[in-house]
Write an enzyme that holds these catalytic residues in place. Sequence first.
Site, mmCIF file in Angstrom:
data_model
loop_
_atom_site.group_PDB
_atom_site.id
_atom_site.type_symbol
_atom_site.label_atom_id
_atom_site.label_comp_id
_atom_site.label_asym_id
_atom_site.label_seq_id
_atom_site.Cartn_x
_atom_site.Cartn_y
_atom_site.Cartn_z
ATOM 1 N N SER A 148 10.105 -35.417 -36.994
ATOM 2 C CA SER A 148 9.561 -34.735 -35.815
ATOM 3 C C SER A 148 8.052 -34.643 -35.910
ATOM 4 O O SER A 148 7.485 -34.827 -37.001
ATOM 5 C CB SER A 148 10.158 -33.321 -35.777
ATOM 6 O OG SER A 148 9.338 -32.416 -35.062
ATOM 7 N N TYR A 161 11.873 -24.625 -38.543
ATOM 8 C CA TYR A 161 12.069 -26.014 -38.085
ATOM 9 C C TYR A 161 11.040 -26.932 -38.727
ATOM 10 O O TYR A 161 11.380 -28.001 -39.247
ATOM 11 C CB TYR A 161 11.946 -26.039 -36.560
ATOM 12 C CG TYR A 161 12.193 -27.362 -35.903
ATOM 13 C CD1 TYR A 161 11.136 -28.212 -35.564
ATOM 14 C CD2 TYR A 161 13.480 -27.769 -35.582
ATOM 15 C CE1 TYR A 161 11.358 -29.423 -34.932
ATOM 16 C CE2 TYR A 161 13.713 -28.983 -34.938
ATOM 17 C CZ TYR A 161 12.640 -29.797 -34.617
ATOM 18 O OH TYR A 161 12.865 -31.004 -33.985
ATOM 19 N N LYS A 165 11.801 -30.002 -41.193
ATOM 20 C CA LYS A 165 11.424 -31.376 -40.831
ATOM 21 C C LYS A 165 10.375 -31.940 -41.799
ATOM 22 O O LYS A 165 10.340 -33.148 -42.037
ATOM 23 C CB LYS A 165 10.917 -31.416 -39.393
ATOM 24 C CG LYS A 165 11.984 -31.100 -38.335
ATOM 25 C CD LYS A 165 13.172 -32.051 -38.374
ATOM 26 C CE LYS A 165 14.150 -31.790 -37.225
ATOM 27 N NZ LYS A 165 15.323 -32.694 -37.226
HETATM 28 P P1 NAP Z 1 19.920 -31.479 -29.000
HETATM 29 O O1 NAP Z 1 19.843 -31.902 -27.580
HETATM 30 O O2 NAP Z 1 19.843 -30.042 -29.352
HETATM 31 O O3 NAP Z 1 21.235 -32.128 -29.690
HETATM 32 C C1 NAP Z 1 21.484 -31.847 -31.046
HETATM 33 C C2 NAP Z 1 22.942 -32.120 -31.294
HETATM 34 O O4 NAP Z 1 23.272 -31.741 -32.644
HETATM 35 C C3 NAP Z 1 23.837 -31.278 -30.379
HETATM 36 O O5 NAP Z 1 24.978 -32.012 -29.978
HETATM 37 C C4 NAP Z 1 24.223 -30.145 -31.304
HETATM 38 O O6 NAP Z 1 25.379 -29.456 -30.937
HETATM 39 C C5 NAP Z 1 24.428 -30.903 -32.597
HETATM 40 N N1 NAP Z 1 24.524 -29.993 -33.733
HETATM 41 C C6 NAP Z 1 23.834 -28.839 -33.930
HETATM 42 N N2 NAP Z 1 24.219 -28.254 -35.077
HETATM 43 C C7 NAP Z 1 25.183 -29.057 -35.623
HETATM 44 C C8 NAP Z 1 25.982 -28.990 -36.804
HETATM 45 N N3 NAP Z 1 25.887 -27.968 -37.661
HETATM 46 N N4 NAP Z 1 26.870 -29.979 -37.037
HETATM 47 C C9 NAP Z 1 27.015 -30.996 -36.157
HETATM 48 N N5 NAP Z 1 26.294 -31.130 -35.006
HETATM 49 C C10 NAP Z 1 25.379 -30.157 -34.765
HETATM 50 O O7 NAP Z 1 18.727 -32.177 -29.807
HETATM 51 P P2 NAP Z 1 17.904 -33.499 -29.430
HETATM 52 O O8 NAP Z 1 16.723 -33.126 -28.629
HETATM 53 O O9 NAP Z 1 18.845 -34.556 -28.944
HETATM 54 O O10 NAP Z 1 17.361 -33.889 -30.886
HETATM 55 C C11 NAP Z 1 18.189 -34.594 -31.810
HETATM 56 C C12 NAP Z 1 17.469 -34.591 -33.137
HETATM 57 O O11 NAP Z 1 16.147 -35.105 -32.968
HETATM 58 C C13 NAP Z 1 17.304 -33.190 -33.732
HETATM 59 O O12 NAP Z 1 17.383 -33.273 -35.145
HETATM 60 C C14 NAP Z 1 15.881 -32.798 -33.326
HETATM 61 O O13 NAP Z 1 15.311 -31.877 -34.231
HETATM 62 C C15 NAP Z 1 15.187 -34.124 -33.396
HETATM 63 N N6 NAP Z 1 13.984 -34.227 -32.550
HETATM 64 C C16 NAP Z 1 14.047 -33.961 -31.215
HETATM 65 C C17 NAP Z 1 12.877 -34.097 -30.452
HETATM 66 C C18 NAP Z 1 12.841 -33.816 -28.983
HETATM 67 O O14 NAP Z 1 11.717 -33.747 -28.439
HETATM 68 N N7 NAP Z 1 13.962 -33.662 -28.312
HETATM 69 C C19 NAP Z 1 11.695 -34.519 -31.056
HETATM 70 C C20 NAP Z 1 11.691 -34.751 -32.439
HETATM 71 C C21 NAP Z 1 12.844 -34.620 -33.173
HETATM 72 P P3 NAP Z 1 25.153 -28.045 -30.204
HETATM 73 O O15 NAP Z 1 25.114 -28.355 -28.754
HETATM 74 O O16 NAP Z 1 26.314 -27.179 -30.609
HETATM 75 O O17 NAP Z 1 23.838 -27.470 -30.719
HETATM 76 C C1 GCO Z 2 8.918 -27.397 -30.135
HETATM 77 C C2 GCO Z 2 9.748 -28.623 -29.847
HETATM 78 C C3 GCO Z 2 9.482 -29.689 -30.877
HETATM 79 C C4 GCO Z 2 10.308 -30.902 -30.578
HETATM 80 C C5 GCO Z 2 10.065 -31.986 -31.554
HETATM 81 C C6 GCO Z 2 8.648 -32.473 -31.536
HETATM 82 O O1 GCO Z 2 9.408 -26.286 -29.931
HETATM 83 O O2 GCO Z 2 7.762 -27.603 -30.548
HETATM 84 O O3 GCO Z 2 11.127 -28.300 -29.812
HETATM 85 O O4 GCO Z 2 9.740 -29.208 -32.143
HETATM 86 O O5 GCO Z 2 11.664 -30.602 -30.630
HETATM 87 O O6 GCO Z 2 10.475 -31.659 -32.844
HETATM 88 O O7 GCO Z 2 8.566 -33.653 -32.292
#
Ligand code: NAP
Ligand code: GCO
Length: 284
Positions: A148, A161, A165
Amino acid sequence: MSDFLKNFSLEGKVAWITGASYGLGLAYAVAYAESGAKIVFNDINQELVDKGLAEYEKRGIKAFGKVCDVTKEDQVQAFVAAVEKEVGTIDILVNNAGIIKRIPMHEMSVEQWNQVIDVDLTGPFICSKAVLPAMMKKRSGKIINACSMMSEFGRETVSAYAAAKGGLKMLTRNICSEYGQYNIQCNAIGPGYIATPQTAPLREKQPDGSMHPFDRFIRSKTPAQRWGRTEDLMGLAVFLASPASDFINGQVVYIDGGISAYIGQDPGNLDPSKFTDIDESTAQ
Ligand code: NAP
Ligand code: GCO
């Protein structure tokens, strides 16, 4: 397909994407299926697994999905055993499942801190540990972690978080160091700010209909002045899972629209009429 392009194919591979009922995990899984992989996924409860299965079926993808909490080693070991019995040994693991709690650190409870660390850092440890023995035996494997912007930068209210990360960046490097000798590559995808349910609160319109201040802030920090879309990440996810990346190991590849290279501009200078953006209805 040319011999060169076969390097980007996942034909015949078994790919496990954790937490892939929606969001980035779903996008990665769809890209992997399009590239020839068999898809296995887990989520935290049956309702989400069923939601995911329906999403995959809609796209003509026959996925294997089961309930499995990545923080529970017994559930993870049982999940991997079921996959190996019903689908095959896992070639690709994407540690995608993650949560975030946006709470000022001085107000965050230890329980809340531990919940984030458990899912975002200990979960990838537990899942990687579960797939490594078969990958070592096969002398081949890909582990891709969900890092992230917070693997590099801090910001208010996301201490747990960011710690998770940041730790996941070092876990990526350590798996590379310890298992590269078995032809196992461990890298990480470092998304910027992507439009998914996890970031939806940061884009919610204000009561007067104006942009969320954080939405305006992120656009002022992104050269393209837009949020990332899940499809923006699909190509990198396939590349890091394919033979084309066999000599890349221990890296976090940032896919952030340039945020990490740009000092940013005054948010007040932005002209919303120029945004080339998605609307919330398309954020998966
Ligand atoms: P999201 O929409 O919150 O989806 C996360 C998924 O993981 C959901 O299906 C969630 O289920 C599931 N989950 C949570 N806790 C779990 C557990 N204990 N066991 C199994 N599954 C679990 O997140 P996203 O935005 O798609 O992001 C996916 C990954 O990329 C995350 O690791 C996030 O930190 C990372 N990321 C996201 C962004 C962004 O901007 N979106 C940027 C950088 C990194 P629930 O619905 O029950 O929570
Ligand atoms: C926040 C956001 C970010 C994104 C992502 C950025 O609250 O700043 O949720 O953490 O999820 O991780 O790369």
